[in-house]
Write a protein that holds these residues in place. Structure first.
Motif, PDB file in Angstrom:
ATOM      1  N   ILE A   1       0.840  -1.206   0.000  1.00 39.76           N
ATOM      2  CA  ILE A   1       0.000   0.000   0.000  1.00 39.76           C
ATOM      3  C   ILE A   1       0.871   1.250   0.000  1.00 39.76           C
ATOM      4  O   ILE A   1       1.817   1.360   0.780  1.00 39.76           O
ATOM      5  N   ASP A   2       0.551   2.189  -0.876  1.00 39.71           N
ATOM      6  CA  ASP A   2       1.292   3.448  -0.960  1.00 39.71           C
ATOM      7  C   ASP A   2       1.184   4.232   0.348  1.00 39.71           C
ATOM      8  O   ASP A   2       0.138   4.242   1.008  1.00 39.71           O
ATOM      9  N   ASP A   3       2.280   4.913   0.745  1.00 38.96           N
ATOM     10  CA  ASP A   3       2.300   5.659   2.003  1.00 38.96           C
ATOM     11  C   ASP A   3       1.230   6.753   2.051  1.00 38.96           C
ATOM     12  O   ASP A   3       0.578   6.948   3.082  1.00 38.96           O
ATOM     13  N   PHE A   4       1.054   7.474   0.941  1.00 38.26           N
ATOM     14  CA  PHE A   4       0.034   8.534   0.926  1.00 38.26           C
ATOM     15  C   PHE A   4      -1.360   7.944   1.128  1.00 38.26           C
ATOM     16  O   PHE A   4      -2.198   8.518   1.815  1.00 38.26           O
ATOM     17  N   ALA A   5      -1.600   6.784   0.510  1.00 34.90           N
ATOM     18  CA  ALA A   5      -2.899   6.120   0.679  1.00 34.90           C
ATOM     19  C   ALA A   5      -3.110   5.728   2.138  1.00 34.90           C
ATOM     20  O   ALA A   5      -4.223   5.818   2.661  1.00 34.90           O
ATOM     21  N   CYS A   6      -2.037   5.302   2.818  1.00 35.05           N
ATOM     22  CA  CYS A   6      -2.127   4.922   4.237  1.00 35.05           C
ATOM     23  C   CYS A   6      -2.511   6.118   5.101  1.00 35.05           C
ATOM     24  O   CYS A   6      -3.323   6.007   6.029  1.00 35.05           O
ATOM     25  N   ILE A   7      -1.925   7.282   4.803  1.00 37.07           N
ATOM     26  CA  ILE A   7      -2.208   8.486   5.589  1.00 37.07           C
ATOM     27  C   ILE A   7      -3.625   8.984   5.318  1.00 37.07           C
ATOM     28  O   ILE A   7      -4.381   9.321   6.240  1.00 37.07           O
ATOM     29  N   VAL A   8      -3.991   9.030   4.043  1.00 37.85           N
ATOM     30  CA  VAL A   8      -5.349   9.480   3.677  1.00 37.85           C
ATOM     31  C   VAL A   8      -6.393   8.544   4.273  1.00 37.85           C
ATOM     32  O   VAL A   8      -7.469   8.992   4.689  1.00 37.85           O
ATOM     33  N   ALA A   9      -6.082   7.252   4.369  1.00 36.08           N
ATOM     34  CA  ALA A   9      -7.017   6.291   4.963  1.00 36.08           C
ATOM     35  C   ALA A   9      -7.329   6.660   6.419  1.00 36.08           C
ATOM     36  O   ALA A   9      -8.479   6.570   6.865  1.00 36.08           O
ATOM     37  N   ILE A  10      -6.319   7.091   7.171  1.00 35.96           N
ATOM     38  CA  ILE A  10      -6.520   7.478   8.568  1.00 35.96           C
ATOM     39  C   ILE A  10      -7.402   8.723   8.647  1.00 35.96           C
ATOM     40  O   ILE A  10      -8.349   8.793   9.440  1.00 35.96           O
ATOM     41  N   ALA A  11      -7.095   9.716   7.807  1.00 31.28           N
ATOM     42  CA  ALA A  11      -7.903  10.948   7.781  1.00 31.28           C
ATOM     43  C   ALA A  11      -9.340  10.640   7.377  1.00 31.28           C
ATOM     44  O   ALA A  11     -10.294  11.211   7.927  1.00 31.28           O
ATOM     45  N   ASP A  12      -9.499   9.725   6.428  1.00 31.64           N
ATOM     46  CA  ASP A  12     -10.822   9.331   5.934  1.00 31.64           C
ATOM     47  C   ASP A  12     -11.659   8.708   7.053  1.00 31.64           C
ATOM     48  O   ASP A  12     -12.823   9.080   7.261  1.00 31.64           O
ATOM     49  N   VAL A  13     -11.074   7.786   7.802  1.00 27.36           N
ATOM     50  CA  VAL A  13     -11.795   7.110   8.884  1.00 27.36           C
ATOM     51  C   VAL A  13     -12.105   8.093  10.017  1.00 27.36           C
ATOM     52  O   VAL A  13     -13.213   8.106  10.563  1.00 27.36           O
ATOM     53  N   TYR A  14     -11.127   8.940  10.359  1.00 29.04           N
ATOM     54  CA  TYR A  14     -11.341   9.910  11.444  1.00 29.04           C
ATOM     55  C   TYR A  14     -12.508  10.846  11.118  1.00 29.04           C
ATOM     56  O   TYR A  14     -13.390  11.078  11.951  1.00 29.04           O
ATOM     57  N   ASP A  15     -12.515  11.372   9.894  1.00 31.81           N
ATOM     58  CA  ASP A  15     -13.601  12.296   9.535  1.00 31.81           C
ATOM     59  C   ASP A  15     -14.943  11.581   9.497  1.00 31.81           C
ATOM     60  O   ASP A  15     -15.952  12.131   9.932  1.00 31.81           O
ATOM     61  N   ALA A  16     -14.962  10.353   8.991  1.00 34.05           N
ATOM     62  CA  ALA A  16     -16.220   9.597   8.930  1.00 34.05           C
ATOM     63  C   ALA A  16     -16.774   9.336  10.333  1.00 34.05           C
ATOM     64  O   ALA A  16     -17.978   9.462  10.567  1.00 34.05           O
ATOM     65  N   MET A  17     -15.890   9.003  11.283  1.00 33.75           N
ATOM     66  CA  MET A  17     -16.347   8.676  12.630  1.00 33.75           C
ATOM     67  C   MET A  17     -16.762   9.911  13.428  1.00 33.75           C
ATOM     68  O   MET A  17     -17.610   9.839  14.312  1.00 33.75           O
TER      69      MET A  17
END
Length: 396
Positions: A285-301
């Motif tokens: 998994i690309d590093d940028f995708a890993c970081i965006v995934a965290i931001a994505d989950v945080y905002d959704a929750m």
């Protein structure tokens, strides 16, 4: 009906005719009540005027003379009760009384009433409209001004601490917009994470763009699925999951950095192989995708959903600690959670038993369960087993 120039429009006015851009896009529908965001959007699209319903003036109320009351003997003075005495003390110190009553108002209510938030709300709406225009341009095959996107995004950071920005984002939720506001939030949160990781400015900027564009594939998902308030069927969820591959397809060949394409494709992949679309593992998994995934989950929750209220930051940290640490790249998730927790150190909070207090210490081994000093003066360590049934329900 009255036609007013945009600078004369006010919130709560009702639009009587659709407001349409020169390209035929409807900005405000007939019958809609104007909001500050809508007015900002009209300004952004250079709409000169709008037709609104006439405001009915209230008929003057005829004053009725108050009945003359007979004088009654002045009651005999008695010693005031303790409660009254406290009131007298407060009145004798008006500044203290005002300060006391102000702090009793919930933080969210105080925040929304502040001029800083109202300015942020207007700037956020303009950014939202600009982001939607960029999405439209990309989908139409036109060029997209990434420099302008970054400049607008950076403007939302001006004169704000991280806690102020996160709290303001938490109060900008719009259930009717499942794509653009979430994309803007993820772009902003990704930028914050990039700074916490001390990435070079060039990478922070690319990461911000990756966050802004990560969900562009959702524009290709049928609206009846995208906006469905109930749980999706298996078939509908399978369709929803295609937004990752659709996003990469939309961005491909448009001159974007490959890491932006990977973020669109892989932001639902997980390090343990449980994600989609390909079930990749950490090294793939690309590093940028890993970081965006965290931001994505945080905002959704931390966003309101049709079926639940938003979770507070400490509840989100708890969810990550309980179920998600192994799903995200260790150095990214730990940096993020530690900074989020420390951001809210010294904040006033409410526990699930309705007791209120202040966070006085963050437990590094249990970030979601800090030490809290209650308003009664009692200090409790939520990480202790004696308090296992208690948790922070909201930040005040």
């Amino acid at each position: 009906m009255t036609t007013l120039t945009v600078d004369k429009l006010e919130p709560n006015m009702i639009v009587s005719e659709p407001v349409v851009t020169k390209r035929g896009q409807t900005i405000v529908k007939a019958g809609e009540k104007l909001t500050p965001q809508m007015i900002a959007k009209l300004t952004f699209y250079k709409i000169e005027s709008a037709t609104v319903e006439d405001i009915e003036e209230e008929a003057p109320v005829e004053e009725v003379p108050a009945p003359v009351q007979e004088e009654t003997p002045e009651p005999k003075k008695t010693k005031p009760a303790q409660k009254e005495k406290k009131k007298e003390v407060d009145l004798a110190h008006p500044k203290e009384a005002v300060k006391q009553s102000y702090t009793q108002i919930p933080y969210t209510q105080r925040l929304k009433a502040s001029p800083t938030f109202q300015k942020f709300q207007s700037d956020y709406a303009i950014n939202l409209a600009f982001l939607q225009k960029n999405f439209d341009d990309i989908l139409a095959g036109a060029t997209c001004s990434t420099d302008e996107m970054l400049k607008n995004c950076e403007s939302l950071f001006k004169s704000k601490t991280t806690i102020e920005l996160l709290n303001m984002l938490g109060n900008m939720r719009n259930l009717e917009d499942p794509v653009y506001s979430h994309s803007l939030n993820v772009g902003l949160i990704s930028r914050v994470i990039g700074k916490w990781l001390k990435l070079p400015l060039e990478d922070v900027n690319l990461l911000t763009l990756a966050g802004l564009l990560h969900d562009i594939g959702k524009t290709q998902i049928p609206k009846e699925i995208l906006n469905k308030p109930d749980k999706l069927t298996d078939e509908e969820f399978a369709t929803m999951k295609t937004h990752t591959t659709l996003g990469k397809k939309v961005l491909n060949g448009k001159g974007f950095d490959p890491r932006i394409l990977y973020a669109a494709l892989q932001h639902h992949e997980r390090c343990d192989g449980s994600g989609y679309p390909r079930g990749l593992e950490e090294d793939e998994i690309d590093d940028f995708a890993c970081i965006v995934a965290i931001a994505d989950v945080y905002d959704a929750m931390t966003s309101a959903r049709a079926h639940r209220d938003p979770l507070c930051s400490f509840q989100v940290i708890s969810e990550f600690e309980r179920e998600g640490l192994h799903k995200f790249k260790t150095k990214y998730i730990l940096t993020f959670l530690e900074h989020i927790a420390n951001t809210y150190n010294n904040s006033r909070v409410m526990l699930n038993d309705a007791k209120t207090g202040r966070v006085v210490y963050i437990n590094k081994s249990s970030l979601s369960r800090p030490v809290v000093q209650l308003d009664s003066g009692e200090i409790i360590n939520l990480a202790d087993s004696a308090y296992s049934n208690f948790f922070i329900k909201s930040i005040l």
